[in-house]
Design a protein around this motif. Structure first.
Motif, mmCIF file in Angstrom:
data_model
loop_
_atom_site.group_PDB
_atom_site.id
_atom_site.type_symbol
_atom_site.label_atom_id
_atom_site.label_comp_id
_atom_site.label_asym_id
_atom_site.label_seq_id
_atom_site.Cartn_x
_atom_site.Cartn_y
_atom_site.Cartn_z
ATOM 1 N N GLY A 32 -38.993 -18.335 -14.083
ATOM 2 C CA GLY A 32 -38.176 -19.151 -14.694
ATOM 3 C C GLY A 32 -37.180 -18.709 -15.662
ATOM 4 O O GLY A 32 -35.762 -19.131 -15.832
ATOM 5 N N LEU A 33 -37.531 -17.685 -16.341
ATOM 6 C CA LEU A 33 -36.569 -16.809 -17.330
ATOM 7 C C LEU A 33 -35.447 -16.374 -16.513
ATOM 8 O O LEU A 33 -34.185 -16.664 -17.052
ATOM 9 C CB LEU A 33 -37.206 -15.874 -17.948
ATOM 10 N N GLU A 34 -35.639 -15.785 -15.358
ATOM 11 C CA GLU A 34 -34.496 -15.236 -14.532
ATOM 12 C C GLU A 34 -33.664 -16.042 -14.182
ATOM 13 O O GLU A 34 -32.341 -16.049 -14.157
ATOM 14 C CB GLU A 34 -34.829 -14.235 -13.577
ATOM 15 N N ALA A 35 -34.227 -17.232 -13.472
ATOM 16 C CA ALA A 35 -33.413 -18.258 -12.837
ATOM 17 C C ALA A 35 -32.563 -18.972 -13.887
ATOM 18 O O ALA A 35 -31.368 -19.255 -13.835
ATOM 19 C CB ALA A 35 -34.274 -19.415 -12.425
ATOM 20 N N THR A 36 -32.872 -19.393 -15.128
ATOM 21 C CA THR A 36 -32.435 -19.825 -16.191
ATOM 22 C C THR A 36 -31.291 -19.058 -16.725
ATOM 23 O O THR A 36 -30.279 -19.505 -16.966
ATOM 24 C CB THR A 36 -33.362 -20.312 -17.343
ATOM 25 N N ALA A 37 -31.535 -17.888 -16.967
ATOM 26 C CA ALA A 37 -30.516 -16.940 -17.263
ATOM 27 C C ALA A 37 -29.073 -16.686 -16.230
ATOM 28 O O ALA A 37 -28.476 -16.555 -16.655
ATOM 29 C CB ALA A 37 -31.226 -15.416 -17.657
ATOM 30 N N ASP A 53 -35.059 -16.421 -25.921
ATOM 31 C CA ASP A 53 -35.958 -16.330 -27.141
ATOM 32 C C ASP A 53 -36.994 -15.323 -26.263
ATOM 33 O O ASP A 53 -37.413 -14.607 -27.399
ATOM 34 C CB ASP A 53 -36.594 -17.323 -27.157
ATOM 35 N N ASP A 54 -37.073 -14.936 -25.163
ATOM 36 C CA ASP A 54 -38.164 -13.988 -24.752
ATOM 37 C C ASP A 54 -37.601 -12.611 -24.374
ATOM 38 O O ASP A 54 -38.643 -11.637 -24.521
ATOM 39 C CB ASP A 54 -38.709 -14.640 -23.443
ATOM 40 N N ALA A 55 -36.384 -12.641 -24.149
ATOM 41 C CA ALA A 55 -35.875 -11.058 -23.618
ATOM 42 C C ALA A 55 -34.304 -11.165 -23.656
ATOM 43 O O ALA A 55 -33.570 -12.300 -23.882
ATOM 44 C CB ALA A 55 -36.335 -10.760 -22.201
ATOM 45 N N VAL A 56 -33.864 -10.186 -23.584
ATOM 46 C CA VAL A 56 -32.487 -10.018 -23.203
ATOM 47 C C VAL A 56 -32.026 -9.510 -21.865
ATOM 48 O O VAL A 56 -32.877 -8.672 -21.097
ATOM 49 C CB VAL A 56 -31.669 -8.864 -23.947
ATOM 50 N N ASN A 93 -34.860 -6.758 -20.893
ATOM 51 C CA ASN A 93 -35.121 -5.867 -21.822
ATOM 52 C C ASN A 93 -35.152 -6.694 -23.214
ATOM 53 O O ASN A 93 -35.166 -7.792 -23.416
ATOM 54 C CB ASN A 93 -33.745 -4.899 -21.959
ATOM 55 N N ASP A 94 -35.533 -5.774 -24.183
ATOM 56 C CA ASP A 94 -35.759 -6.240 -25.459
ATOM 57 C C ASP A 94 -34.650 -6.035 -26.427
ATOM 58 O O ASP A 94 -34.462 -6.392 -27.553
ATOM 59 C CB ASP A 94 -37.111 -5.555 -26.322
ATOM 60 N N ARG A 95 -33.485 -5.476 -25.829
ATOM 61 C CA ARG A 95 -32.277 -5.450 -26.686
ATOM 62 C C ARG A 95 -31.235 -5.246 -25.521
ATOM 63 O O ARG A 95 -31.242 -4.794 -24.286
ATOM 64 C CB ARG A 95 -32.396 -3.960 -27.429
ATOM 65 N N GLU A 96 -30.053 -5.335 -26.103
ATOM 66 C CA GLU A 96 -28.745 -5.301 -25.346
ATOM 67 C C GLU A 96 -28.538 -3.676 -24.840
ATOM 68 O O GLU A 96 -28.672 -2.980 -25.476
ATOM 69 C CB GLU A 96 -27.526 -5.687 -26.117
ATOM 70 N N PRO A 97 -28.507 -3.710 -23.415
ATOM 71 C CA PRO A 97 -28.352 -2.226 -22.905
ATOM 72 C C PRO A 97 -26.897 -1.579 -22.968
ATOM 73 O O PRO A 97 -26.342 -1.413 -22.055
ATOM 74 C CB PRO A 97 -28.671 -2.405 -21.484
#
Length: 93
Positions: free
Chosen positions: A2-7, A77-80, A53-57
């Motif tokens: 879900g997160l990947e598809a939405t992003a 909200d969950d990840a970058v 990731n938890d931050r911008e790479p």
């Protein structure tokens, strides 16, 4: 996924390509950079890599530019989430 598809829907990444996901949120530097670059070498040019990731790479971007990849980062909200894809499928890998 879900997160990947939405992003991915919020990026310019090609929607018709296979997707591979790499979660590096728990890794300390330089492991996210290293693992992402190593995985990209093994993926076909048609695959979109989604890095969680938890931050911008920031240190990854110039390396992607040097290798001819297109990319876009979305903060959730969950990840970058950074989508990485081959902009020019004619590049030699």
């Amino acid at each position: 996924m879900g997160l990947e598809a939405t992003a991915l829907e919020r990026t310019d990444a090609p929607a018709d390509r296979p997707v591979e996901t790499l979660d590096v949120r728990e890794l300390g530097p330089p492991e996210p950079l290293r693992q992402t670059l190593e995985l990209l070498v093994d993926l076909s040019d048609e695959t979109v890599l989604v890095q969680r990731n938890d931050r911008e790479p920031q240190f990854l971007y110039p390396k992607l530019d040097d290798r001819g990849y297109a990319y876009e980062t979305i903060e959730t909200d969950d990840a970058v989430v950074t989508a990485i894809w081959t902009a020019d499928t004619g590049r030699g890998q």
